[in-house]
Design an enzyme around this catalytic site. Structure first.
Site, PDB file in Angstrom:
ATOM      1  N   ASP A  13      21.332  26.022  27.185  1.00  0.00           N
ATOM      2  CA  ASP A  13      21.661  24.962  27.945  1.00  0.00           C
ATOM      3  C   ASP A  13      23.146  25.099  28.573  1.00  0.00           C
ATOM      4  OD1 ASP A  13      19.522  24.018  26.867  1.00  0.00           O
ATOM      5  OD2 ASP A  13      20.467  22.201  26.133  1.00  0.00           O
ATOM      6  N   ASP A  57      36.985  27.200  19.469  1.00  0.00           N
ATOM      7  CA  ASP A  57      36.123  27.136  18.237  1.00  0.00           C
ATOM      8  C   ASP A  57      36.369  25.670  17.690  1.00  0.00           C
ATOM      9  OD1 ASP A  57      35.085  26.938  15.545  1.00  0.00           O
ATOM     10  OD2 ASP A  57      35.754  29.359  15.317  1.00  0.00           O
ATOM     11  N   ALA A  81      27.224  23.895  18.819  1.00  0.00           N
ATOM     12  CA  ALA A  81      26.245  23.261  17.633  1.00  0.00           C
ATOM     13  C   ALA A  81      25.530  24.554  17.076  1.00  0.00           C
ATOM     14  CB  ALA A  81      25.166  22.574  18.403  1.00  0.00           C
ATOM     15  N   GLU A 126      15.422  14.925  17.355  1.00  0.00           N
ATOM     16  CA  GLU A 126      15.258  14.863  15.871  1.00  0.00           C
ATOM     17  C   GLU A 126      15.992  13.752  15.256  1.00  0.00           C
ATOM     18  OE1 GLU A 126      13.801  17.464  13.775  1.00  0.00           O
ATOM     19  OE2 GLU A 126      13.154  18.225  15.694  1.00  0.00           O
ATOM     20  N   TYR A 148      20.398  18.897   9.798  1.00  0.00           N
ATOM     21  CA  TYR A 148      20.742  19.213  11.578  1.00  0.00           C
ATOM     22  C   TYR A 148      20.629  17.800  12.169  1.00  0.00           C
ATOM     23  CZ  TYR A 148      19.588  19.989  16.377  1.00  0.00           C
ATOM     24  OH  TYR A 148      19.718  19.820  17.393  1.00  0.00           O
ATOM     25  N   HIS A 178      13.423  21.471  24.710  1.00  0.00           N
ATOM     26  CA  HIS A 178      13.400  22.091  26.255  1.00  0.00           C
ATOM     27  C   HIS A 178      13.695  23.442  25.891  1.00  0.00           C
ATOM     28  CE1 HIS A 178      17.357  20.684  24.753  1.00  0.00           C
ATOM     29  NE2 HIS A 178      17.855  21.351  25.477  1.00  0.00           N
ATOM     30  N   ARG A 183      15.810  30.728  25.702  1.00  0.00           N
ATOM     31  CA  ARG A 183      15.853  30.283  24.290  1.00  0.00           C
ATOM     32  C   ARG A 183      16.003  31.068  23.462  1.00  0.00           C
ATOM     33  NH1 ARG A 183      16.609  25.619  21.858  1.00  0.00           N
ATOM     34  NH2 ARG A 183      14.883  24.199  21.481  1.00  0.00           N
TER      35      ARG A 183
HETATM   36  P1  GDP Z   1      12.748  22.279  16.530  1.00  0.00           P
HETATM   37  O1  GDP Z   1      11.636  21.244  17.037  1.00  0.00           O
HETATM   38  O2  GDP Z   1      14.044  21.805  17.155  1.00  0.00           O
HETATM   39  O3  GDP Z   1      12.807  22.335  15.108  1.00  0.00           O
HETATM   40  O4  GDP Z   1      12.240  23.528  17.289  1.00  0.00           O
HETATM   41  P2  GDP Z   1      11.568  24.696  16.793  1.00  0.00           P
HETATM   42  O5  GDP Z   1      11.372  25.563  18.056  1.00  0.00           O
HETATM   43  O6  GDP Z   1      12.353  25.648  15.740  1.00  0.00           O
HETATM   44  O7  GDP Z   1      10.191  24.199  16.063  1.00  0.00           O
HETATM   45  C1  GDP Z   1       9.409  23.640  16.748  1.00  0.00           C
HETATM   46  C2  GDP Z   1       8.202  23.178  15.947  1.00  0.00           C
HETATM   47  O8  GDP Z   1       7.440  24.314  15.716  1.00  0.00           O
HETATM   48  C3  GDP Z   1       8.643  22.656  14.479  1.00  0.00           C
HETATM   49  O9  GDP Z   1       7.725  21.646  14.064  1.00  0.00           O
HETATM   50  C4  GDP Z   1       8.450  23.796  13.630  1.00  0.00           C
HETATM   51  O10 GDP Z   1       8.237  23.471  12.126  1.00  0.00           O
HETATM   52  C5  GDP Z   1       7.260  24.462  14.157  1.00  0.00           C
HETATM   53  N1  GDP Z   1       6.815  25.772  13.861  1.00  0.00           N
HETATM   54  C6  GDP Z   1       5.423  26.212  13.321  1.00  0.00           C
HETATM   55  N2  GDP Z   1       5.859  27.526  13.186  1.00  0.00           N
HETATM   56  C7  GDP Z   1       7.132  27.913  13.376  1.00  0.00           C
HETATM   57  C8  GDP Z   1       7.860  29.212  13.621  1.00  0.00           C
HETATM   58  O11 GDP Z   1       7.163  30.287  13.161  1.00  0.00           O
HETATM   59  N3  GDP Z   1       9.189  29.211  13.994  1.00  0.00           N
HETATM   60  C9  GDP Z   1       9.753  27.855  14.494  1.00  0.00           C
HETATM   61  N4  GDP Z   1      10.988  28.108  14.848  1.00  0.00           N
HETATM   62  N5  GDP Z   1       9.160  26.740  14.276  1.00  0.00           N
HETATM   63  C10 GDP Z   1       7.723  26.796  13.986  1.00  0.00           C
END
Ligand code: GDP
Length: 338
Positions: A13, A57, A81, A126, A148, A178, A183
């Site tokens: 971002d 920092d 963050a 979240e 978090y 987003h 990313r």
């Molecule tokens: P978040 O929503 O901020 O936690 O963003 P993430 O991209 O880390 O995760 C999005 C969703 O994808 C969450 O519900 C995760 O549990 C799910 N997820 C499933 N498999 C994976 C994986 O291999 N990596 C991540 N990062 N998330 C996963």
């Protein structure tokens, strides 16, 4: 010329917002910790060297005060963050120091040094964690489900409190997921776009994922930073949900991204035994417990009607196009690396 200070400038971002504000004629001060991790984003977006780098920092109050005294910003955007939910289960205290108390340091320093500044806090969907699957608005209750989100809840309410108690122009964006080619690869979408590109090019065999059933409201980050800027141009500060209103499962994202790479998946098996195969029967996707979380947010869906009405903001990029543009960017990166 307006001056903006962006903390966490080397993240997704921060880099998109730098690009936007520079195009609007701002003087942009980009604050981050030392080291060069993340500089690639500013480079790819063509703004490296145009952002004035500041060492900051968020753990160190005197450092923040020094920076604010020196820069005297008109606007502050806080993206500093620990941004990954899964890491917060392993580092809950560090996450709180950065995501919660870090914001207290920043707000308190701003109140003392530049109380007239306009302040943006990056809050998160979240916060709504365990409140069911109905679309969330600004009035929906919070129920954070990770260290978090608990830390972000404190930061959210503290920002609201500084607005109410001291009349500061402090706003929160309740940001639903987003994504973009900027990313980090620890996040689901980018992990998958990169894996799809690498598998297509024969550089990787398969990818391991966690829970395929989780639903998220995924938008394009480049469009979300525009809403943040609009929030700070309002006469009065406030809080806004930023979301597309459309949800999709992790499984659907995997399917779309692989399809964008020319790989059509079919699924076999159930739960941890489930696998995604290509037409030739090669296993390209496997499920692993490693990527499951101790407590999961099953579904997040946002209602951004306030932002639509007050900020004239609406996300444009649809889910399928988002997956495709991310895969395309990763394909291109891999070709340039060769
Ligand atoms: P978040 O929503 O901020 O936690 O963003 P993430 O991209 O880390 O995760 C999005 C969703 O994808 C969450 O519900 C995760 O549990 C799910 N997820 C499933 N498999 C994976 C994986 O291999 N990596 C991540 N990062 N998330 C996963």
């Amino acid at each position: 010329m307006k001056k903006a200070l962006i903390t966490g400038v080397r993240g997704q971002d921060g880099s998109y917002l730098s690009q936007l504000l520079l195009a609007k004629g701002y003087e942009v001060y980009g604050a981050d910790r030392s080291g060069d991790s993340g500089l690639w984003r500013l480079r790819e977006l063509g703004v490296e060297g145009r952002v004035k780098e500041v060492y900051l920092d968020i753990l160190e109050l005197s450092n923040i005060i020094d920076v604010l005294e020196r820069v005297q910003p008109d606007e502050i955007y806080n993206f500093a963050a620990q941004s990954f939910v899964q890491t917060s289960f392993e580092q809950p205290i560090l996450t709180a120091e950065i995501n919660a108390i870090g914001v207290a340091r920043l707000l308190e320093a701003a109140r003392k040094v530049c109380a007239e500044v306009r302040f943006f806090q990056s809050s998160t969907a979240e916060l709504f964690g365990g409140t069911g699957s109905a679309p969330k608005g600004e009035g929906t209750d919070f129920h954070p489900k990770s260290p978090y989100a608990v830390a972000k809840l404190y930061a959210h309410w503290l920002t609201v409190n500084y607005r109410e108690a001291y009349g500061m122009h402090a706003s929160c964006g309740l940001l639903f997921n987003h994504e973009s080619p900027m990313r980090g690869e620890e996040f689901l979408t980018r992990k998958i776009s990169m894996a799809a590109a690498k598998i297509k090019k024969g550089l990787q065999e398969k990818v391991l994922v966690g829970n395929l059933e989780c639903r998220r409201d995924w938008g394009y980050a480049k469009e979300y930073v525009d809403a943040m800027w609009r929030m700070l141009q309002q006469p009065a500060a406030g809080d806004y949900v930023l979301a597309t209103g459309e949800t999709h499962t992790v499984r659907e994202f995997v399917e779309e991204a692989f399809a964008a790479a020319g790989l059509r998946l079919r699924w076999e098996g159930k739960g941890l035994q489930e696998r995604g195969l290509d037409a030739a029967g090669r296993v390209l996707v496997e499920v692993s417990k490693e990527f499951y979380r101790p407590s999961e947010v099953d579904c997040l869906s946002g209602d951004a009607s306030k932002a639509r009405a007050a900020l004239d903001w609406r996300p444009q990029t649809r889910f399928r196009d988002l997956a495709a543009l991310m895969v395309e960017a990763d394909m291109k990166r891999l070709e340039e690396r060769k």
